[in-house]
Design an enzyme around this catalytic site. Structure first.
Site, PDB file in Angstrom:
ATOM      1  N   HIS A   1    -105.224 -21.034  23.262  1.00 11.72           N
ATOM      2  CA  HIS A   1    -104.498 -20.047  22.461  1.00 11.72           C
ATOM      3  C   HIS A   1    -103.205 -20.703  21.959  1.00 11.72           C
ATOM      4  CE1 HIS A   1    -106.384 -16.760  25.246  1.00 11.72           C
ATOM      5  NE2 HIS A   1    -107.230 -17.185  24.335  1.00 11.72           N
TER       6      HIS A   1
ATOM      7  N   HIS B   1     -95.271 -13.823  33.743  1.00 13.27           N
ATOM      8  CA  HIS B   1     -96.197 -13.090  34.608  1.00 13.27           C
ATOM      9  C   HIS B   1     -95.853 -13.234  36.082  1.00 13.27           C
ATOM     10  CE1 HIS B   1     -99.300 -11.934  31.604  1.00 13.27           C
ATOM     11  NE2 HIS B   1     -98.736 -12.920  30.920  1.00 13.27           N
TER      12      HIS B   1
HETATM   13 CU    CU Z   1     -99.137 -13.738  29.164  1.00 15.22          CU
HETATM   14 ZN    ZN Z   2    -104.045 -17.636  26.678  1.00 15.27          ZN
END
Ligand code: CU
Ligand code: ZN
Length: 232
Positions: free
Chosen positions: A158, A199
């Site tokens: 990504h 996170h």
């Molecule tokens: Cu994330």
């Molecule tokens: Zn990702």
């Protein structure tokens, strides 16, 4: 002028510059550089992508600066669903993003984050700069080319995959990330107006052999986030 497109399979990105010149009866001849940036093909998904820029049109020659103020719920005190589980954790910090040579030069992200549980924490650019429901409304990882999740240094990932940051025993993480896939200039890889999310857990970089792993790295809840905004 001839632009020869190279076939790229083993490396992520190639930048090169072609000198070209423009002349017309009313203008004297001007030399301009044509910047060609190549992204590799992905079998069965997409062919090569080429981004072509000619200076000085289409992009600023100077550095672009942006910042992201990281807060629980993105600083939204009334919103937040998933983040409600993080009561008592006061993650905060400010990140500065700098692209010295836009649009194809790398983006550096620096700053300190405090209040984290010690250890590794997934660190991503998510799609939306939206904190109406806290970090939950930032959407998923910024993934304009619709490929699987991976680590920052993987050839296919990504655009928003920046791996992990490491918090020390005091809960402080010194962020210093350099990445050549992001840009602060417009275009499909631009992260301006999107959000940085930190996170609860470590990002497994897509290697966890589960559906969640190849989608988002199984890094758990969203402790804090901030919208990436221009500051120059
Ligand atoms: Cu994330
Ligand atoms: Zn990702």
């Amino acid at each position: 002028m001839i632009v020869k497109f190279l076939s790229v399979t083993s490396i992520l990105l190639v930048n090169y510059v072609v000198k070209t010149s423009v002349s017309s009866p009313s203008l004297k001849q001007v030399d301009r550089s044509l910047h060609v940036r190549s992204l590799p093909p992905i079998n069965g998904i997409q062919s090569n992508i080429y981004e072509v820029y000619m200076e000085p049109y289409g992009f600023e020659l100077g550095p672009i600066l942006a910042s992201a103020v990281i807060r629980p719920n993105g600083g939204n005190l009334s919103g937040g669903k998933q983040d409600a589980a993080n009561v008592g954790i006061k993650v905060k910090g400010e990140l500065l993003l700098r692209q010295t040579h836009p649009p194809h030069g790398p983006v550096q992200i620096v700053g300190n984050i405090t209040g984290l549980p010690p250890g590794l924490h997934g660190f991503h650019v998510h799609q939306f700069g939206d904190i109406r429901e806290g970090c939950t409304s930032c959407g998923e990882h910024f993934n304009p080319f619709m490929v699987p999740h991976a680590g920052k240094n993987d050839p296919i990932r990504h655009v928003g995959d920046l791996g992990n940051i490491l918090a020390d025993a005091e809960g402080k993480a010194e962020v210093n990330v350099m990445d050549s896939y992001l840009t602060l200039k417009h275009g499909p890889r631009s992260i301006i107006g999107r959000a940085i999310v930190i996170h609860e857990l470590a990002d497994d970089l897509g290697r966890g052999h589960t559906a969640q792993s190849v989608q988002s790295g199984s890094s758990g809840k969203r402790l804090a986030c901030g919208i990436i905004a221009h500051v120059n």
